[in-house]
Design a protein around this motif. Structure first.
Motif, PDB file in Angstrom:
ATOM      1  N   LYS A 141      -2.096 -12.166   6.304  1.00 38.12           N
ATOM      2  CA  LYS A 141      -2.184 -13.486   6.938  1.00 38.12           C
ATOM      3  C   LYS A 141      -2.688 -14.562   5.974  1.00 38.12           C
ATOM      4  O   LYS A 141      -3.190 -15.603   6.395  1.00 38.12           O
ATOM      5  CB  LYS A 141      -3.088 -13.446   8.186  1.00 38.12           C
ATOM      6  N   GLN A 142      -2.555 -14.302   4.676  1.00 39.83           N
ATOM      7  CA  GLN A 142      -2.887 -15.295   3.656  1.00 39.83           C
ATOM      8  C   GLN A 142      -1.703 -15.466   2.698  1.00 39.83           C
ATOM      9  O   GLN A 142      -1.890 -15.727   1.516  1.00 39.83           O
ATOM     10  CB  GLN A 142      -4.137 -14.864   2.874  1.00 39.83           C
ATOM     11  N   ASP A 143      -0.504 -15.277   3.229  1.00 41.37           N
ATOM     12  CA  ASP A 143       0.746 -15.368   2.476  1.00 41.37           C
ATOM     13  C   ASP A 143       0.881 -14.270   1.427  1.00 41.37           C
ATOM     14  O   ASP A 143       1.405 -14.498   0.337  1.00 41.37           O
ATOM     15  CB  ASP A 143       0.936 -16.740   1.815  1.00 41.37           C
ATOM     16  N   HIS A 144       0.428 -13.074   1.766  1.00 40.25           N
ATOM     17  CA  HIS A 144       0.612 -11.921   0.882  1.00 40.25           C
ATOM     18  C   HIS A 144       1.261 -10.790   1.666  1.00 40.25           C
ATOM     19  O   HIS A 144       0.955 -10.597   2.846  1.00 40.25           O
ATOM     20  CB  HIS A 144      -0.727 -11.449   0.302  1.00 40.25           C
ATOM     21  N   MET A 145       2.113 -10.051   0.991  1.00 41.40           N
ATOM     22  CA  MET A 145       2.836  -8.964   1.639  1.00 41.40           C
ATOM     23  C   MET A 145       2.845  -7.727   0.744  1.00 41.40           C
ATOM     24  O   MET A 145       3.065  -7.821  -0.469  1.00 41.40           O
ATOM     25  CB  MET A 145       4.286  -9.394   1.931  1.00 41.40           C
ATOM     26  N   LEU A 146       2.605  -6.573   1.366  1.00 43.62           N
ATOM     27  CA  LEU A 146       2.836  -5.287   0.727  1.00 43.62           C
ATOM     28  C   LEU A 146       4.165  -4.773   1.235  1.00 43.62           C
ATOM     29  O   LEU A 146       4.343  -4.553   2.439  1.00 43.62           O
ATOM     30  CB  LEU A 146       1.712  -4.301   1.060  1.00 43.62           C
ATOM     31  N   LEU A 147       5.103  -4.603   0.330  1.00 41.37           N
ATOM     32  CA  LEU A 147       6.459  -4.215   0.669  1.00 41.37           C
ATOM     33  C   LEU A 147       6.693  -2.780   0.204  1.00 41.37           C
ATOM     34  O   LEU A 147       6.668  -2.495  -0.990  1.00 41.37           O
ATOM     35  CB  LEU A 147       7.445  -5.159  -0.014  1.00 41.37           C
ATOM     36  N   ASP A 148       6.880  -1.877   1.161  1.00 41.45           N
ATOM     37  CA  ASP A 148       7.121  -0.468   0.834  1.00 41.45           C
ATOM     38  C   ASP A 148       8.620  -0.204   0.842  1.00 41.45           C
ATOM     39  O   ASP A 148       9.326  -0.581   1.789  1.00 41.45           O
ATOM     40  CB  ASP A 148       6.432   0.439   1.848  1.00 41.45           C
ATOM     41  N   VAL A 149       9.094   0.448  -0.209  1.00 43.49           N
ATOM     42  CA  VAL A 149      10.526   0.724  -0.340  1.00 43.49           C
ATOM     43  C   VAL A 149      10.740   2.195  -0.666  1.00 43.49           C
ATOM     44  O   VAL A 149       9.887   2.841  -1.281  1.00 43.49           O
ATOM     45  CB  VAL A 149      11.169  -0.160  -1.422  1.00 43.49           C
ATOM     46  N   VAL A 159      -6.727 -10.751   0.934  1.00 41.85           N
ATOM     47  CA  VAL A 159      -7.711 -10.161   1.845  1.00 41.85           C
ATOM     48  C   VAL A 159      -7.162  -8.951   2.604  1.00 41.85           C
ATOM     49  O   VAL A 159      -7.486  -8.747   3.775  1.00 41.85           O
ATOM     50  CB  VAL A 159      -8.257 -11.216   2.844  1.00 41.85           C
ATOM     51  N   PHE A 160      -6.328  -8.152   1.965  1.00 39.00           N
ATOM     52  CA  PHE A 160      -5.920  -6.896   2.597  1.00 39.00           C
ATOM     53  C   PHE A 160      -7.148  -6.009   2.805  1.00 39.00           C
ATOM     54  O   PHE A 160      -8.057  -5.970   1.966  1.00 39.00           O
ATOM     55  CB  PHE A 160      -4.919  -6.141   1.714  1.00 39.00           C
ATOM     56  N   THR A 161      -7.174  -5.276   3.915  1.00 38.75           N
ATOM     57  CA  THR A 161      -8.250  -4.320   4.136  1.00 38.75           C
ATOM     58  C   THR A 161      -7.916  -3.017   3.424  1.00 38.75           C
ATOM     59  O   THR A 161      -6.750  -2.749   3.094  1.00 38.75           O
ATOM     60  CB  THR A 161      -8.437  -4.038   5.634  1.00 38.75           C
ATOM     61  N   GLN A 162      -8.932  -2.196   3.201  1.00 36.35           N
ATOM     62  CA  GLN A 162      -8.686  -0.903   2.563  1.00 36.35           C
ATOM     63  C   GLN A 162      -7.770  -0.034   3.433  1.00 36.35           C
ATOM     64  O   GLN A 162      -6.943   0.719   2.912  1.00 36.35           O
ATOM     65  CB  GLN A 162     -10.012  -0.163   2.313  1.00 36.35           C
ATOM     66  N   ALA A 163      -7.896  -0.161   4.740  1.00 32.76           N
ATOM     67  CA  ALA A 163      -7.031   0.603   5.650  1.00 32.76           C
ATOM     68  C   ALA A 163      -5.585   0.164   5.500  1.00 32.76           C
ATOM     69  O   ALA A 163      -4.678   1.008   5.499  1.00 32.76           O
ATOM     70  CB  ALA A 163      -7.494   0.397   7.091  1.00 32.76           C
TER      71      ALA A 163
END
Length: 236
Positions: free
Chosen positions: A111-119, A225-229
Motif C-alpha cells: 500500500k505504498q506503491d510497492h509490489m512483490l511479483l511471484d512468477v 513497508v512490507f511485513t515479514q509475513a
C-alpha cells in the motif's frame, strides 16, 4: 506537478528505442555488492491482449529480484488483467508473441506503491535483500540505481537525497500510497518505475522509484513497508 512513470507508451515505440545501435563504454568499477545488485535488475513488461492475441495495453518497468521466483517493483506497474509478465525479453518480439511470458502466481502489495511479483518458471541466481525494516532515505546521502528508461536497459544513475514532502492527492493519477514522498535529485524517465534505489553510504536498499517530478528531473519514492509475513509468504 508530478507524474507516475509507469511507461504505458507504445511497445512499438519503446522497442525502436531499445534496439538502437549502442556504443561501447568503459563500465563503472563495482564492488561485489554492487555487482550482485546490478545482476538482480530486470526489465519487465506486462501486456494485455484480446481474444485474438492482439496487444490492447501494456507497460514497461524495472524490477529487482528479491528471491528465486520473486521480483520487487512498483505497484502502479501492475496490470490486473495480465496473467503473465515478460522478463528481459526482446521488446520487438513481445507484440507478435514470438517470446513467451512467465506466469504470474501471486501479487503482494504494501500500500505504498510497492509490489512483490511471484512468477513461475524462473530461478533468479542474483537477488537483493528485502527485509521488513528497510530504512528510508536520509537527506544529503548519495544514491545509485540501474533502470530501463524508455526501454533502454542497464542504465546507471547516481543521485542525492534532497529531502521530502507530504503526499498530495491527485485524482488524475491515483496511487495506492500515503505519507511522505522522499525526493532524489536524479534523472528519471518512464521505464524507470520499479527501479530499486540504493544508498552509496552502505549499499542498502532505501526506495523504489514511483514518481518523476518536474519533467523527470527529480525522482520520488515512498517508504517500503512490507511485513515479514508478507515477504515470507511471497517467497515460498
Amino acid at each position: 506537478m508530478r507524474k507516475i512513470f509507469r511507461s504505458l507508451a507504445s511497445l512499438a515505440i519503446i522497442a525502436t528505442l531499445a534496439i538502437s545501435p549502442a556504443f561501447g563504454i568503459h563500465k563503472k568499477q563495482l564492488t561485489k555488492l554492487q555487482e550482485n545488485q546490478h545482476k538482480s535488475m530486470h526489465e519487465i513488461v506486462m501486456v494485455n491482449r484480446d481474444v485474438d492475441g492482439k496487444v490492447i495495453g501494456g507497460g514497461l518497468c524495472t524490477a529487482y529480484a528479491v528471491g528465486p521466483h520473486t521480483l520487487l517493483t512498483a505497484e502502479h506497474c501492475n496490470d490486473a488483467k495480465a496473467t503473465g509478465v515478460y522478463i528481459d525479453a526482446p521488446l520487438a518480439l513481445i507484440r507478435p508473441q514470438r517470446v513467451m511470458a512467465y506466469s504470474i502466481t501471486s501479487r503482494t502489495f504494501d500500500k505504498q506503491d510497492h509490489m512483490l511479483l511471484d512468477v513461475s518458471g524462473v530461478n533468479f541466481k542474483n537477488t537483493i535483500e528485502l527485509t521488513d525494516h528497510v530504512r528510508v532515505p536520509r537527506q544529503g546521502e548519495h544514491t545509485y540505481q540501474w533502470g530501463c528508461p524508455s526501454g533502454i536497459r542497464d542504465q546507471y544513475r547516481e543521485g542525492l537525497v534532497m529531502g521530502n514532502m507530504p503526499n498530495e492527492v491527485d485524482e488524475d493519477e491515483p496511487i495506492d500510497a500515503t505519507g511522505t514522498i522522499y525526493l532524489i535529485q536524479e534523472a528519471t524517465v518512464p521505464g524507470d518505475s520499479g527501479s530499486s534505489v540504493f544508498s552509496s553510504v552502505d549499499g542498502q536498499l532505501i526506495g523504489v522509484v514511483t514518481y518523476g517530478i518536474d519533467g523527470g528531473q527529480i525522482a520520488g519514492v515512498y517508504a517500503i513497508v512490507f511485513t515479514q509475513a508478507q515477504i515470507a509468504a511471497s517467497m515460498q
